[in-house]
Design an enzyme around this catalytic site. Structure first.
Site, PDB file in Angstrom:
ATOM      1  CE  LYS A   1      -2.091  -4.028  -6.752  1.00 33.40           C
ATOM      2  NZ  LYS A   1      -0.663  -4.299  -7.012  1.00 33.40           N
TER       3      LYS A   1
ATOM      4  CG  ASP B   1      -0.269   2.038  -5.857  1.00 32.53           C
ATOM      5  OD1 ASP B   1      -1.411   1.657  -6.170  1.00 32.53           O
ATOM      6  OD2 ASP B   1       0.365   1.579  -4.897  1.00 32.53           O
TER       7      ASP B   1
ATOM      8  N   GLY C   1       0.863  -1.180   0.000  1.00 33.94           N
ATOM      9  CA  GLY C   1       0.000   0.000   0.000  1.00 33.94           C
ATOM     10  C   GLY C   1       0.893   1.220   0.000  1.00 33.94           C
TER      11      GLY C   1
ATOM     12  NE  ARG D   1       5.401  -3.440  -4.931  1.00 34.31           N
ATOM     13  CZ  ARG D   1       4.109  -3.488  -4.632  1.00 34.31           C
ATOM     14  NH1 ARG D   1       3.693  -3.256  -3.394  1.00 34.31           N
ATOM     15  NH2 ARG D   1       3.206  -3.743  -5.564  1.00 34.31           N
TER      16      ARG D   1
HETATM   17  C1  LIG Z   1      -3.652   3.233  -0.058  1.00 32.40           C
HETATM   18  S1  LIG Z   1      -2.587   2.779  -1.314  1.00 32.40           S
HETATM   19  C2  LIG Z   1      -3.226   1.265  -1.716  1.00 32.40           C
HETATM   20  C3  LIG Z   1      -2.877   0.867  -3.108  1.00 32.40           C
HETATM   21  O1  LIG Z   1      -1.686   0.068  -3.107  1.00 32.40           O
HETATM   22  C4  LIG Z   1      -2.024  -1.201  -3.612  1.00 32.40           C
HETATM   23  O2  LIG Z   1      -0.983  -1.800  -4.319  1.00 32.40           O
HETATM   24  P1  LIG Z   1      -0.119  -2.967  -3.584  1.00 32.40           P
HETATM   25  O3  LIG Z   1      -1.084  -3.868  -2.885  1.00 32.40           O
HETATM   26  O4  LIG Z   1       0.612  -3.625  -4.746  1.00 32.40           O
HETATM   27  O5  LIG Z   1       0.830  -2.249  -2.648  1.00 32.40           O
HETATM   28  C5  LIG Z   1      -3.199  -0.919  -4.518  1.00 32.40           C
HETATM   29  O6  LIG Z   1      -2.810  -0.333  -5.732  1.00 32.40           O
HETATM   30  C6  LIG Z   1      -3.974   0.023  -3.661  1.00 32.40           C
HETATM   31  O7  LIG Z   1      -4.954   0.790  -4.282  1.00 32.40           O
END
Ligand SMILES: CSC[C@H]1O[C@H](OP(=O)(O)O)[C@H](O)[C@@H]1O
Length: 369
Positions: free
Chosen positions: A267, A256, A66, A108
């Protein structure tokens, strides 16, 4: 997350969810402690991160994930690593600090909060070259704690603004996970739902499971169900039907990296949700803190999309592989939603409407004032 009462839903668990300590600095300041999100919802396990390798692996393998949570973890992490640099010589300290920063930054590429937090911590070092290393370390600790404290305030404000966009009883579709586990407290896309629940409001949430890593199934449905919020888990390919059925009044998604024109990386699958929402005349709201807005990116064209391993598609959640070893996979972790598909972007400074180039720039003018 503490001990959640299995048989009870509702307000008893609400604060344990909205105020989860998913990322924190250890009492002695020598380690970062996180909930291992790859083990949820079945096991609540904590990890102690001390080395650069620990931190890199935790971010890369989404043990902490996140955008805001990654930024908070990186802030604490570079402080923990800076304490391990054994020198009082400023130039040597800065050189070693930058090596650690570059390494963590490479874990990342898409979520801007990672580099945003690391750059912010580096600024503390470069703007105090006159101080002894011991004093710089104290300032680094303060800055790392401020990153988390600011995120708590930003998510709470985003939740308030986001709640103004929906009504009691509304159906809300979510994608991936943008709750407390992805941030600090309340979350971004899920924050308004928790805040509304605290105020006695009820929503019918449809959570996309979000292939391939199932953040929606594993994390969003867990956070919402344990808080007594009505959540229905759906496969990603069911989003169109639930919208067509008239069950969705708004789509709430996280982010993101938001480009200056409002194009938003989130995502994988978010752009599909946005296209469906446009087709069915349903508003799509992106919710995120200003720390996820990157005005250096003019548009989504400038955003690097992380590509991940094929095993996440073919084998990760199966007893046996679901495709032959020789079958190629394409596994982008994010996609970019065109700004024309976004109704508004909800930040801690307010709700930004098109033209986003102007309204997003205003967010930073407000922060400076
Ligand atoms: C509050 S940011 C959350 C955002 O991050 C997630 O990606 P990941 O699980 O790969 O870190 C996803 O895009 C969420 O919307």
């Amino acid at each position: 997350m503490g001990i959640l009462k299995k048989e009870e839903n509702g307000l008893e668990n609400l604060e344990k969810i909205t105020h989860v300590e998913n990322v924190k600095l250890s009492e002695d300041g020598k380690n970062v402690i996180i909930i291992d999100q790859t083990k949820l919802p079945n096991r609540e396990e904590y990890l102690t991160l001390h080395t650069a390798g620990d931190l890199y692996e935790a971010i890369f393998e989404l043990k902490v994930r996140g955008a805001p949570a990654i930024g908070i973890c990186a802030g604490y992490g570079i402080y923990v690593l800076a304490r391990q640099i054994e020198t009082e010589d400023y130039d040597r300290f800065l050189e070693e600090f930058r090596k650690y920063k570059e390494y963590l930054d490479s874990s990342r590429p898409t979520a801007v909060n990672l580099s945003w937090a690391l750059n912010r911590m580096e600024n503390v070092v470069t703007s105090h070259s006159d101080l002894p290393v011991s004093k710089i370390l104290k300032l680094l600790e303060q800055e790392s704690r401020m990153i988390q404290e600011e995120d708590i305030r930003m998510c709470r404000a985003i939740s308030e603004f986001g709640l103004s966009l929906i009504h009691d009883g509304d159906g809300v579709l979510t994608h991936c996970n943008a709750g407390p586990l992805a941030t600090s407290q309340y979350g971004t896309a899920l924050g308004p739902l928790f805040l509304g629940k605290e105020r006695g409001m009820n929503f019918k949430v449809f959570a996309d499971e979000t292939r391939p890593l199932l953040q929606g199934a594993r994390l969003t449905s867990h956070e919402l169900a344990k808080s007594g919020i009505d959540v229905t888990l759906i496969c990603d390919n069911m989003a169109s039907l639930v919208m067509k059925n008239g069950w969705i009044q708004a789509c709430f998604v996280g982010c993101d990296r938001v480009a200056a024109n409002g194009d938003t990386a989130n995502k994988i699958g978010t752009s599909g949700v946005a296209i469906l929402a446009k087709h069915y005349g349903i508003p799509l709201y992106v919710l995120g803190p200003s720390s996820t807005i990157d005005l250096n990116c003019a548009s989504g064209e400038d955003i690097t999309i992380e590509l991940r391993d094929a095993d996440e598609i073919k084998t990760k959640f199966y007893e046996e592989p679901m495709a032959l070893p020789e079958v190629k996979c394409y596994n982008p972790a994010f996609d970019v939603t065109d700004h024309t598909l976004i109704t508004a972007i909800v930040t801690e400074e307010g709700i930004c409407y098109p033209p986003f180039t102007d309204s997003l720039a205003e967010v930073f003018r407000k922060k400076r004032s």
